[in-house]
Scaffold this motif. Structure first.
Motif, PDB file in Angstrom:
ATOM      1  N   GLU A 163      72.314 -23.231   5.449  1.00  0.00           N
ATOM      2  CA  GLU A 163      72.722 -23.310   3.907  1.00  0.00           C
ATOM      3  C   GLU A 163      73.496 -24.769   2.981  1.00  0.00           C
ATOM      4  O   GLU A 163      73.118 -24.404   1.570  1.00  0.00           O
ATOM      5  N   ALA A 164      73.688 -25.357   3.363  1.00  0.00           N
ATOM      6  CA  ALA A 164      74.395 -26.888   2.765  1.00  0.00           C
ATOM      7  C   ALA A 164      71.985 -26.921   2.491  1.00  0.00           C
ATOM      8  O   ALA A 164      72.584 -27.888   0.936  1.00  0.00           O
ATOM      9  N   LEU A 165      71.302 -26.984   2.711  1.00  0.00           N
ATOM     10  CA  LEU A 165      70.042 -27.207   2.333  1.00  0.00           C
ATOM     11  C   LEU A 165      69.694 -26.570   1.035  1.00  0.00           C
ATOM     12  O   LEU A 165      69.535 -27.134  -0.264  1.00  0.00           O
ATOM     13  N   GLU A 166      69.949 -25.224   1.229  1.00  0.00           N
ATOM     14  CA  GLU A 166      69.832 -24.510   0.012  1.00  0.00           C
ATOM     15  C   GLU A 166      70.764 -25.181  -1.579  1.00  0.00           C
ATOM     16  O   GLU A 166      70.603 -25.433  -2.348  1.00  0.00           O
ATOM     17  N   ALA A 167      72.052 -25.420  -1.727  1.00  0.00           N
ATOM     18  CA  ALA A 167      73.366 -25.902  -2.458  1.00  0.00           C
ATOM     19  C   ALA A 167      72.646 -27.095  -2.926  1.00  0.00           C
ATOM     20  O   ALA A 167      72.526 -27.710  -3.901  1.00  0.00           O
ATOM     21  N   LEU A 168      72.355 -28.344  -1.740  1.00  0.00           N
ATOM     22  CA  LEU A 168      72.015 -29.664  -2.292  1.00  0.00           C
ATOM     23  C   LEU A 168      70.214 -29.722  -3.387  1.00  0.00           C
ATOM     24  O   LEU A 168      70.707 -30.233  -3.857  1.00  0.00           O
ATOM     25  N   GLY A 169      69.596 -28.472  -2.547  1.00  0.00           N
ATOM     26  CA  GLY A 169      68.404 -27.864  -3.391  1.00  0.00           C
ATOM     27  C   GLY A 169      68.373 -27.789  -4.675  1.00  0.00           C
ATOM     28  O   GLY A 169      67.636 -28.970  -5.479  1.00  0.00           O
ATOM     29  N   LYS A 170      69.478 -26.896  -5.185  1.00  0.00           N
ATOM     30  CA  LYS A 170      70.049 -27.234  -6.365  1.00  0.00           C
ATOM     31  C   LYS A 170      69.738 -28.049  -7.258  1.00  0.00           C
ATOM     32  O   LYS A 170      69.814 -28.355  -7.821  1.00  0.00           O
ATOM     33  N   ALA A 171      70.940 -29.032  -6.441  1.00  0.00           N
ATOM     34  CA  ALA A 171      71.445 -29.939  -7.403  1.00  0.00           C
ATOM     35  C   ALA A 171      70.006 -31.553  -6.859  1.00  0.00           C
ATOM     36  O   ALA A 171      70.337 -31.718  -8.507  1.00  0.00           O
ATOM     37  N   ARG A 172      69.426 -31.455  -6.486  1.00  0.00           N
ATOM     38  CA  ARG A 172      68.770 -32.289  -6.399  1.00  0.00           C
ATOM     39  C   ARG A 172      67.292 -32.059  -7.373  1.00  0.00           C
ATOM     40  O   ARG A 172      67.090 -32.556  -8.191  1.00  0.00           O
TER      41      ARG A 172
END
Length: 403
Positions: A364-373
């Protein structure tokens, strides 16, 4: 057989020790990487962070100087509690220049000094009678939370502040309240005021105190002044329009204008709380920053239309504070609401990812961080570090399941 068993045991013990040491090193590396990803490192990431650290250090020194100044001011304050003495004079003050009558429950007292005091306060006194025959440099007398008390003023005074008082009697001697700008301000109080044969009785509820936005009736302000034209004392509700105060009578029939002015005022207060929160965060006072951002959110929350983006930013800022405090669930709640209200808030996505990251929810963290990236174009080093760490942990967990 025993010798062979011992040799096998020694080999296994050496292998186990090696594996344990490797696991410890990996855990230490994980902890270090996690700390770096969450921003919990002592070394600055960049020149900007180095400047922020320097700013925090300067703020800490400034706070220390301010605390020292407050200590000096407190040292110059005389507290009088319990039974009032018959007289407070220069010898009683013993060189102190600030007088605070607090929790006094009996007695009649005259405060009389040849030299001015700097400040005078009365707090939570009941059933006492006090005459102030002394000049006050600030020309201000503050009375708070007093009941069944008589206050007599024998010297010129410009401002009286009477808050949360009940059954207060105020007697102003001739010439003490004659200036065009002399005022008595009150909130949540009932009192009887007399001056040169004129009197006024005030009760905040009977005189129309109402709740305004997030402020209860007890905070509704009234002002009393001497109207020379009619030779009378007048009391009216006090309203703030932008940066100016005016009476309710002066804006009667202009409710829409008043509403817009109150909205502007609340948003201005929110902006001030937001600034205070940023300063507290820079100083490392994360709990104080949470309080400031919460106050700002309460102000903006009353006027959400057109201010969703500001509200979302405040949630994102508070989430950053919760992350620093280790309250990851609260940080996640704020960050999730932030991006729900404003999907373009990149810091909201970043802090949502970091909250999930701290909770070990790597996918789940990867999904949110991916949006930020994606929104930042891969330029944020902290985001990239967090993503790599999440990927590493996911891969390790996958290997562990397969083995």
């Amino acid at each position: 057989m025993s010798k062979l068993h011992d040799e096998k045991y020694k080999k296994w013990d050496a292998l186990a020790s090696s594996l344990d040491e490797q696991a410890t090193l990996e855990d230490d590396a994980d902890k270090k990487a996690a700390a770096e990803a969450l921003g919990h490192t002592t070394q600055p990431w960049s020149e900007a962070e180095a400047k922020e650290k320097e700013k925090r250090e300067r703020a800490a020194l400034a706070k220390k100087a301010l605390d020292k100044q407050r200590e000096m001011e407190e040292a110059g304050k005389l507290y009088v509690t319990g039974t009032l003495p018959p007289k407070i004079d220069a010898s009683y003050m013993d060189g102190k220049r600030i007088l605070h009558l607090k929790d006094c429950t009996s007695g009649s007292c005259v405060v009389s000094l040849p030299t001015p005091l700097i400040k005078v306060f009365m707090t939570s006194c009941s059933g006492v009678d006090v005459t102030f025959d002394v000049n006050v440099l600030t020309s201000h007398l503050e009375v708070h939370g007093c009941s069944g008390t008589t206050v007599r003023v024998a010297r010129k005074i410009s401002t009286l502040q009477l808050d949360a008082c009940k059954g207060l009697s105020v007697a102003l001697e001739a010439g003490t309240f004659s200036g065009p700008d002399d005022r008595v301000y009150a909130a949540g109080s009932s009192f009887a005021l007399s001056y040169e044969g004129m009197t006024v009785d005030h009760d905040y509820l009977k005189d129309g105190a109402v709740a305004v936005a997030d402020a209860p009736p007890e905070e509704y302000q009234f002002v009393t002044w001497h109207d020379a034209a009619s030779s009378s004392l007048k009391t009216e509700g006090l309203m703030r329009l932008g940066s100016k105060f005016t009476t309710a009578g002066a804006v009667k029939g202009s409710e829409e204008v008043v509403g817009e002015a109150m909205k502007a005022d609340k948003l201005k207060e929110a902006a001030a709380h937001k600034t205070e929160g940023g300063e507290a965060f820079s100083e490392g006072s994360y709990a104080q920053a949470v309080l400031c951002y919460t106050q700002a959110l309460s102000k903006v929350g009353a006027y959400m239309e057109g201010n969703e983006s500001l509200y979302a930013t405040l949630l994102s800022n508070r989430a950053a504070c919760f992350l620093k405090l280790g309250h990851h669930e609260k940080a996640l709640a704020d960050a999730a609401e932030c991006v729900e209200r404003d999907p373009d808030n990149v810091k909201g996505w970043f802090r949502k990812g970091m909250s999930l990251h701290a909770m070990g929810k790597w996918r789940e963290a990867l999904e949110a961080l991916g949006k930020a990236r994606d929104m930042e174009g891969g330029k944020n080093k902290q985001v990239e570090q967090a993503i790599r760490f999440c990927e590493m942990r996911m891969e390790r967990e996958m290997r562990a399941r397969m083995s």
